[in-house]
Motif scaffolding. Structure first.
Motif, PDB file in Angstrom:
ATOM      1  N   UNK A 191     -44.594  18.231 -12.033  1.00  0.00           N
ATOM      2  CA  UNK A 191     -45.354  17.550 -10.963  1.00  0.00           C
ATOM      3  C   UNK A 191     -45.082  16.040 -10.911  1.00  0.00           C
ATOM      4  N   UNK A 192     -44.921  15.419 -12.081  1.00  0.00           N
ATOM      5  CA  UNK A 192     -44.620  13.985 -12.110  1.00  0.00           C
ATOM      6  C   UNK A 192     -43.213  13.722 -11.592  1.00  0.00           C
ATOM      7  N   UNK A 193     -42.280  14.593 -11.939  1.00  0.00           N
ATOM      8  CA  UNK A 193     -40.916  14.460 -11.422  1.00  0.00           C
ATOM      9  C   UNK A 193     -40.916  14.479  -9.893  1.00  0.00           C
ATOM     10  N   UNK A 194     -41.686  15.377  -9.299  1.00  0.00           N
ATOM     11  CA  UNK A 194     -41.740  15.463  -7.837  1.00  0.00           C
ATOM     12  C   UNK A 194     -42.316  14.186  -7.233  1.00  0.00           C
ATOM     13  N   UNK A 195     -43.279  13.580  -7.927  1.00  0.00           N
ATOM     14  CA  UNK A 195     -43.833  12.313  -7.448  1.00  0.00           C
ATOM     15  C   UNK A 195     -42.783  11.213  -7.483  1.00  0.00           C
ATOM     16  N   UNK A 196     -41.951  11.209  -8.528  1.00  0.00           N
ATOM     17  CA  UNK A 196     -40.846  10.242  -8.580  1.00  0.00           C
ATOM     18  C   UNK A 196     -39.894  10.459  -7.408  1.00  0.00           C
ATOM     19  N   UNK A 197     -39.566  11.703  -7.136  1.00  0.00           N
ATOM     20  CA  UNK A 197     -38.654  12.012  -6.033  1.00  0.00           C
ATOM     21  C   UNK A 197     -39.202  11.496  -4.713  1.00  0.00           C
ATOM     22  N   UNK A 241     -37.310   6.710  -2.675  1.00  0.00           N
ATOM     23  CA  UNK A 241     -36.444   7.014  -1.543  1.00  0.00           C
ATOM     24  C   UNK A 241     -35.107   6.276  -1.693  1.00  0.00           C
ATOM     25  N   UNK A 242     -34.027   6.989  -1.450  1.00  0.00           N
ATOM     26  CA  UNK A 242     -32.697   6.401  -1.589  1.00  0.00           C
ATOM     27  C   UNK A 242     -32.108   6.583  -2.976  1.00  0.00           C
ATOM     28  N   UNK A 276     -27.104   6.055  -5.591  1.00  0.00           N
ATOM     29  CA  UNK A 276     -27.968   5.522  -6.635  1.00  0.00           C
ATOM     30  C   UNK A 276     -28.558   6.666  -7.457  1.00  0.00           C
ATOM     31  N   UNK A 277     -28.341   6.601  -8.769  1.00  0.00           N
ATOM     32  CA  UNK A 277     -28.863   7.641  -9.655  1.00  0.00           C
ATOM     33  C   UNK A 277     -29.788   7.005 -10.691  1.00  0.00           C
ATOM     34  N   UNK A 278     -30.982   7.560 -10.826  1.00  0.00           N
ATOM     35  CA  UNK A 278     -31.920   7.096 -11.837  1.00  0.00           C
ATOM     36  C   UNK A 278     -32.355   8.288 -12.677  1.00  0.00           C
ATOM     37  N   UNK A 279     -32.320   8.119 -13.983  1.00  0.00           N
ATOM     38  CA  UNK A 279     -32.716   9.202 -14.878  1.00  0.00           C
ATOM     39  C   UNK A 279     -34.107   8.931 -15.453  1.00  0.00           C
ATOM     40  N   UNK A 280     -34.923   9.967 -15.418  1.00  0.00           N
ATOM     41  CA  UNK A 280     -36.199   9.948 -16.124  1.00  0.00           C
ATOM     42  C   UNK A 280     -36.088  10.929 -17.283  1.00  0.00           C
ATOM     43  N   UNK A 281     -37.010  10.840 -18.215  1.00  0.00           N
ATOM     44  CA  UNK A 281     -36.932  11.645 -19.431  1.00  0.00           C
ATOM     45  C   UNK A 281     -36.943  13.139 -19.133  1.00  0.00           C
ATOM     46  N   UNK A 282     -36.162  13.924 -19.893  1.00  0.00           N
ATOM     47  CA  UNK A 282     -36.209  15.385 -19.752  1.00  0.00           C
ATOM     48  C   UNK A 282     -37.594  15.952 -20.062  1.00  0.00           C
ATOM     49  N   UNK A 283     -38.441  15.170 -20.737  1.00  0.00           N
ATOM     50  CA  UNK A 283     -39.794  15.618 -21.067  1.00  0.00           C
ATOM     51  C   UNK A 283     -40.778  15.362 -19.924  1.00  0.00           C
ATOM     52  N   UNK A 284     -40.312  14.809 -18.827  1.00  0.00           N
ATOM     53  CA  UNK A 284     -41.184  14.530 -17.688  1.00  0.00           C
ATOM     54  C   UNK A 284     -41.737  15.822 -17.096  1.00  0.00           C
ATOM     55  N   UNK A 285     -43.053  15.955 -16.952  1.00  0.00           N
ATOM     56  CA  UNK A 285     -43.621  17.163 -16.336  1.00  0.00           C
ATOM     57  C   UNK A 285     -43.135  17.326 -14.896  1.00  0.00           C
ATOM     58  N   UNK A 290     -39.714  -2.173  -9.524  1.00  0.00           N
ATOM     59  CA  UNK A 290     -38.705  -2.746 -10.424  1.00  0.00           C
ATOM     60  C   UNK A 290     -37.314  -2.350  -9.958  1.00  0.00           C
ATOM     61  N   UNK A 291     -37.130  -1.095  -9.585  1.00  0.00           N
ATOM     62  CA  UNK A 291     -35.817  -0.657  -9.095  1.00  0.00           C
ATOM     63  C   UNK A 291     -35.421  -1.427  -7.834  1.00  0.00           C
ATOM     64  N   UNK A 292     -36.390  -1.703  -6.972  1.00  0.00           N
ATOM     65  CA  UNK A 292     -36.097  -2.511  -5.774  1.00  0.00           C
ATOM     66  C   UNK A 292     -35.611  -3.890  -6.166  1.00  0.00           C
ATOM     67  N   UNK A 293     -36.219  -4.452  -7.210  1.00  0.00           N
ATOM     68  CA  UNK A 293     -35.861  -5.808  -7.635  1.00  0.00           C
ATOM     69  C   UNK A 293     -34.449  -5.886  -8.195  1.00  0.00           C
ATOM     70  N   UNK A 294     -33.907  -4.740  -8.627  1.00  0.00           N
ATOM     71  CA  UNK A 294     -32.529  -4.731  -9.139  1.00  0.00           C
ATOM     72  C   UNK A 294     -31.504  -4.907  -8.022  1.00  0.00           C
ATOM     73  N   UNK A 295     -31.943  -4.681  -6.757  1.00  0.00           N
ATOM     74  CA  UNK A 295     -31.110  -4.920  -5.561  1.00  0.00           C
ATOM     75  C   UNK A 295     -29.761  -4.223  -5.672  1.00  0.00           C
ATOM     76  N   UNK A 296     -29.824  -2.909  -5.697  1.00  0.00           N
ATOM     77  CA  UNK A 296     -28.606  -2.103  -5.775  1.00  0.00           C
ATOM     78  C   UNK A 296     -28.185  -1.663  -4.376  1.00  0.00           C
ATOM     79  N   UNK A 297     -26.898  -1.798  -4.090  1.00  0.00           N
ATOM     80  CA  UNK A 297     -26.371  -1.410  -2.776  1.00  0.00           C
ATOM     81  C   UNK A 297     -25.459  -0.194  -2.839  1.00  0.00           C
ATOM     82  N   UNK A 298     -25.292   0.358  -4.013  1.00  0.00           N
ATOM     83  CA  UNK A 298     -24.446   1.532  -4.181  1.00  0.00           C
ATOM     84  C   UNK A 298     -25.008   2.680  -3.351  1.00  0.00           C
TER      85      UNK A 298
END
Length: 381
Positions: free
Chosen positions: A123-129, A133-134, A112-121, A101-109
C-alpha cells in the motif's frame, strides 16, 4: 580507540557514499530512498550519514542528497557532511518529503528511476507511485538496498575500530562476571543481566546489542531462552549460558559464554564438542575461503558424535546484530570471506535433559587470516 577528526570522518563517510553513487550510475538508478522509521528500520541511514535514528535519507546518483530527520537538533549534532532538511517542512509526511526533495534535485532525464526499499509495504509503494509523477518507482529484489547490505559486510577502518571498542568493553564485562560468580555477588539471571546494562553504560557504550539472554541450567536447553532472563539461579548446577552484546557508536559485539558447574560427564562431552568445533572451524575464517567450509567443518565435528547443531555457525555483525553473511554449510560456493568482514563463530549444542552450551566470539577477517577480537570462554566452576 583512536579519536577521529571531523575531516577524517568526512572522508570516511564520503568514501561510502561514493561507492553507492557509482553503483547507482552503473545501474542507471537516478535516486534512492532510505527510511529509518518505526516499523521500517534501515540502519543504512546511519551508515551513510552518521545520524543515529528516525530519518529519511534521499540521494541521487550524481551525489545530491538530503537527510530529513525527526529530530533536527540531534541531526545537527551527529550527522556527517550532509544537507539537513527539517521534517516539519513537510508536515511530517514521508511521501511529501520524498516528493519535494526529488524535485529539488532538478532532474531532466526522461527516464527517472527511484528505488525504495524492498521491505516497503505494497500500500505504501502505491502511494509513492501516485505521488512521484514522472518517476519510475522501483521496489524489487537485487536493488540498490541489497547492494548496500553487501557493501556494509566489509567494514572500513572506522567501523572496525568501533567494533573493537565494543569488544573491549564486552571483555571487561566478562571479567567482572567471573569475579561476581566467585565472590557471590551474581546469584541470578537478573543479577548478571543488570550488571551488563550498568557496565556497558559506565564504559561509554550506547546500549545492549540485543536483549541479553541469561539462561541458568534449568533453561539453557533453548537456543534463545524465553524470556531473556528471569530471577532464576545463574549459574546453576550443570550448564548455564549467557549471550550478550554491547554497542559503541552504533556497532555491536556479540558473545556467548557458558558456565560449567558440577557438570556430569555427558554435559562435559557437549562442552568438549563445542570447543572442538570452534577450534577447527576458526582457520577457515580467512580471505578467499568459501564460507560454507567453516560450517561443514563444524557440522562434521558434531556428526561424528551423532549430534547436530540446530543453527548456523555464525553471522555478520555491525550496525545490526545479524548482518550479511550467514556462516553455514548450506551457503553457495561463490560466497567467500573477504577482508573487513566481522563475523561470529558460535557453535552450540542443546539437549532437553542435559542443557545447552554455546561458545561465541567475533572474528575479523584480514588480508592474511583472521583476528579474534572478543575473548568469550567456557568458564569452569
Amino acid at each position: 580507540m583512536k579519536n577521529y577528526t571531523k575531516d577524517e570522518l568526512k572522508k570516511i563517510y564520503a568514501a561510502r557514499r561514493e561507492k553507492l553513487f557509482a553503483f547507482m550510475k552503473e545501474n542507471k538508478i537516478t535516486a534512492a530512498v532510505f527510511e529509518d522509521t518505526e516499523g521500517r528500520r534501515d540502519l543504512s541511514v546511519r551508515y551513510f550519514t552518521g545520524h543515529p535514528s528516525d530519518a529519511l535519507w534521499i540521494c541521487s546518483s550524481d551525489g545530491k542528497n538530503a537527510l530529513v530527520p525527526w529530530d533536527e537538533n540531534l541531526a545537527k549534532e551527529r550527522s556527517v557532511d550532509v544537507k539537513i532538511v527539517p521534517y516539519n517542512e513537510y508536515d511530517r509526511k514521508n511521501i511529501e518529503a520524498v516528493r519535494e526533495i526529488l524535485k529539488s534535485f532538478k532532474k531532466n532525464d526522461p527516464r527517472l528511476k527511484v528505488e525504495v526499499s524492498p521491505a516497503t509495504p505494497y500500500p505504501l509503494f502505491l502511494k509513492y507511485v501516485d505521488a512521484l509523477q514522472g518517476w519510475d518507482v522501483l521496489c524489487r529484489e537485487n536493488s540498490v538496498h541489497d547492494f548496500v547490505l553487501s557493501l556494509r559486510a566489509c567494514k572500513d577502518e572506522y567501523e572496525i575500530e568501533c567494533t573493537k571498542e565494543a569488544a573491549r568493553v564486552g571483555d571487561l564485562i566478562i571479567e567482572k562476571i567471573e569475579n561476581g560468580i566467585d565472590d557471590g555477588s551474581i546469584k541470578t539471571e537478573m543479577d548478571v543481566s543488570l550488571l551488563i546494562e550498568r557496565e556497558l553504560r559506565l564504559n561509554g557504550c550506547e546500549r545492549n546489542g540485543f536483549d541479553t539472554l541469561a539462561a541458568g541450567s534449568s533453561r539453557s536447553f533453548a537456543i534463545h531462552a524465553f524470556p531473556g532472563y528471569t530471577s532464576a539461579p545463574w549459574p546453576g548446577k550443570g550448564l548455564s549460558i549467557l549471550d550478550f552484546g554491547v554497542v559503541f557508536e552504533g556497532y555491536t559485539s556479540d558473545t556467548t559464554l557458558t558456565v560449567v558447574k558440577d557438570a556430569t560427564d555427558e554435559q562435559k562431552k557437549l562442552v568438549e564438542l563445542v570447543e572442538k568445533a570452534a577450534k577447527e572451524a576458526l582457520p577457515y575464517y580467512k580471505n578467499g575461503e568459501k564460507i560454507k567450509m567453516a560450517g561443514l567443518v563444524a557440522d562434521e565435528v558434531f556428526k561424528k558424535a551423532k549430534r547436530e547443531m540446530p543453527h548456523t555457525l555464525g553471522h555478520g555483525i555491525g550496525l545490526e546484530i545479524h548482518e550479511f553473511p550467514r556462516v553455514s554449510a548450506k551457503q553457495t560456493d561463490d560466497l567467500v570471506f573477504k577482508p573487513g568482514m566481522i563475523v561470529t563463530l558460535e557453535p552450540g549444542l542443546y539437549d532437553s535433559k542435559l542443557g545447552g552450551v554455546r561458545l561465541e566470539n567475533d572474528v575479523l577477517v584480514t588480508e592474511n587470516g583472521n583476528e579474534v577480537i572478543t575473548h568469550s570462554k567456557i568458564i569452569y566452576r
